[in-house]
Design a protein around this motif. Structure first.
Motif, PDB file in Angstrom:
ATOM      1  N   GLN A  76      10.642  14.169 -31.547  1.00  0.00           N
ATOM      2  CA  GLN A  76      10.588  13.692 -30.299  1.00  0.00           C
ATOM      3  C   GLN A  76      10.447  14.927 -29.460  1.00  0.00           C
ATOM      4  N   SER A  77       9.278  15.425 -29.698  1.00  0.00           N
ATOM      5  CA  SER A  77       8.960  16.677 -28.834  1.00  0.00           C
ATOM      6  C   SER A  77       8.554  16.229 -27.209  1.00  0.00           C
ATOM      7  N   ALA A  78       9.235  17.055 -26.205  1.00  0.00           N
ATOM      8  CA  ALA A  78       8.620  16.748 -24.870  1.00  0.00           C
ATOM      9  C   ALA A  78       7.047  16.810 -24.845  1.00  0.00           C
ATOM     10  N   LEU A  79       6.521  16.066 -23.897  1.00  0.00           N
ATOM     11  CA  LEU A  79       5.126  16.175 -23.764  1.00  0.00           C
ATOM     12  C   LEU A  79       4.821  17.389 -22.963  1.00  0.00           C
ATOM     13  N   THR A  80       3.624  17.913 -22.996  1.00  0.00           N
ATOM     14  CA  THR A  80       3.250  19.255 -22.345  1.00  0.00           C
ATOM     15  C   THR A  80       2.676  18.896 -21.318  1.00  0.00           C
ATOM     16  N   GLN A  81       3.290  19.608 -20.200  1.00  0.00           N
ATOM     17  CA  GLN A  81       2.458  19.483 -18.755  1.00  0.00           C
ATOM     18  C   GLN A  81       2.544  21.029 -18.434  1.00  0.00           C
ATOM     19  N   PRO A  82       1.524  21.370 -17.313  1.00  0.00           N
ATOM     20  CA  PRO A  82       1.588  22.973 -16.956  1.00  0.00           C
ATOM     21  C   PRO A  82       2.959  23.088 -16.080  1.00  0.00           C
ATOM     22  N   ALA A  83       3.399  24.208 -16.141  1.00  0.00           N
ATOM     23  CA  ALA A  83       4.603  24.424 -15.198  1.00  0.00           C
ATOM     24  C   ALA A  83       4.536  24.337 -13.995  1.00  0.00           C
ATOM     25  N   SER A  84       3.379  24.693 -13.398  1.00  0.00           N
ATOM     26  CA  SER A  84       3.045  24.495 -11.896  1.00  0.00           C
ATOM     27  C   SER A  84       1.620  24.265 -11.519  1.00  0.00           C
ATOM     28  N   VAL A  85       1.290  23.595 -10.592  1.00  0.00           N
ATOM     29  CA  VAL A  85       0.036  23.371  -9.953  1.00  0.00           C
ATOM     30  C   VAL A  85       0.121  23.653  -8.548  1.00  0.00           C
ATOM     31  N   SER A  86      -0.898  24.082  -7.873  1.00  0.00           N
ATOM     32  CA  SER A  86      -0.814  24.313  -6.396  1.00  0.00           C
ATOM     33  C   SER A  86      -2.263  24.015  -5.602  1.00  0.00           C
ATOM     34  N   GLY A  87      -2.243  23.487  -4.762  1.00  0.00           N
ATOM     35  CA  GLY A  87      -3.436  23.376  -3.676  1.00  0.00           C
ATOM     36  C   GLY A  87      -3.056  23.374  -2.226  1.00  0.00           C
ATOM     37  N   SER A  88      -4.404  23.427  -1.710  1.00  0.00           N
ATOM     38  CA  SER A  88      -4.048  23.523  -0.100  1.00  0.00           C
ATOM     39  C   SER A  88      -4.207  22.052   0.476  1.00  0.00           C
ATOM     40  N   PRO A  89      -3.675  21.759   1.508  1.00  0.00           N
ATOM     41  CA  PRO A  89      -3.852  20.564   2.247  1.00  0.00           C
ATOM     42  C   PRO A  89      -5.281  19.886   2.259  1.00  0.00           C
ATOM     43  N   GLY A  90      -5.290  18.711   1.699  1.00  0.00           N
ATOM     44  CA  GLY A  90      -6.521  17.857   1.795  1.00  0.00           C
ATOM     45  C   GLY A  90      -7.396  18.259   0.319  1.00  0.00           C
TER      46      GLY A  90
END
Lengths: 120, 110
Positions: free
Chosen positions: B1-15
């Motif tokens: 039951q390993s955790a699903l893999t996601q990126p630790a962080s994602v960023s973007g500008s408004p819009g």
């Protein structure tokens, strides 16, 4: 309005036991499968256990098997989690959470959580 | 039951639009159309944003959309807004009747 209110958290020593409760209201409790989900401080969500409406089907995450027991009292609209042989790594906020009306496809309501701290 | 893999962080500008990936196996993400996504603001309980891969619950903005290809699911947030800044978790039903969450992604709005 669906409400899930957890209680029973607190400070316990390693090796100790604790029983969490969740009072449910605003829906027909005995027709829904329920879950416990935990979140260690600053960490991600971890599914703990689930129980079907009639308690016929019970499942646990591997790391909780043999130490945790989920149960429910449909007459009192309550969900429980008995936690034994607690470890420091069990320290977390424990959420009571309801599976959707469609079954076990997703969690649609969450309580606000109760904090369990395991420390000597 | 390993955790699903996601990126630790994602960023973007408004819009802008951003996409968060969630990678599992054929025993969870790839085997069922039971992937859901949750938004969690600090100190708050999670809130479901997407269920069954691409369905939005009533009240969730249509700026949120989900998809899946093979063992990887994705959440896209379009027209990024300041209020979208939060942690996001994917989850999936599994072949052994359990539930597994992703590792979580912190979304920052620049």
């Amino acid at each position: 309005e669906v409400q899930l209110v957890e209680s029973g958290g607190g400070l316990v020593k390693p090796g100790g036991s604790l029983r969490l409760s969740c009072a449910a209201s605003g829906f027909t409790f005995n027709t829904y499968s329920m879950n416990w989900v935990r979140q260690a401080p600053g960490k991600g969500l971890e599914w703990v256990s689930s129980i079907s409406g009639s308690s016929d089907y019970i499942y646990y995450a591997d790391s909780m098997k043999g130490r945790f027991t989920i149960s429910r009292d449909n007459a009192k609209n309550s969900l429980f989690l008995q936690m034994n042989s607690l470890r420091v790594e069990d320290t977390a906020v424990y959420y009571c959470a309801r599976y959707s009306p469609a079954g076990t496809t997703y969690i649609d309501y969450w309580g606000q959580g109760t904090l369990v701290t395991v420390s000597s | 039951q390993s955790a699903l893999t996601q990126p630790a962080s994602v960023s973007g500008s408004p819009g802008q639009s951003i996409t968060i990936s969630c990678t599992g196996t054929s025993s969870d993400v790839g085997g069922y159309n039971y992937v859901s996504w949750y938004q969690q603001h600090p100190g708050k309980a999670p809130k479901v944003m997407i269920y069954e891969v691409s369905n939005r619950p009533s009240g969730v903005s249509d700026r949120f959309s989900g998809s899946k290809s093979g063992n990887t699911a994705s959440l896209t947030i379009s027209g990024l807004q300041a209020e979208d800044e939060a942690d996001y978790y994917c989850s999936s039903y599994t072949s052994i009747n359990t539930y597994v969450f992703g590792t979580g992604t912190k979304v920052s709005v620049l």
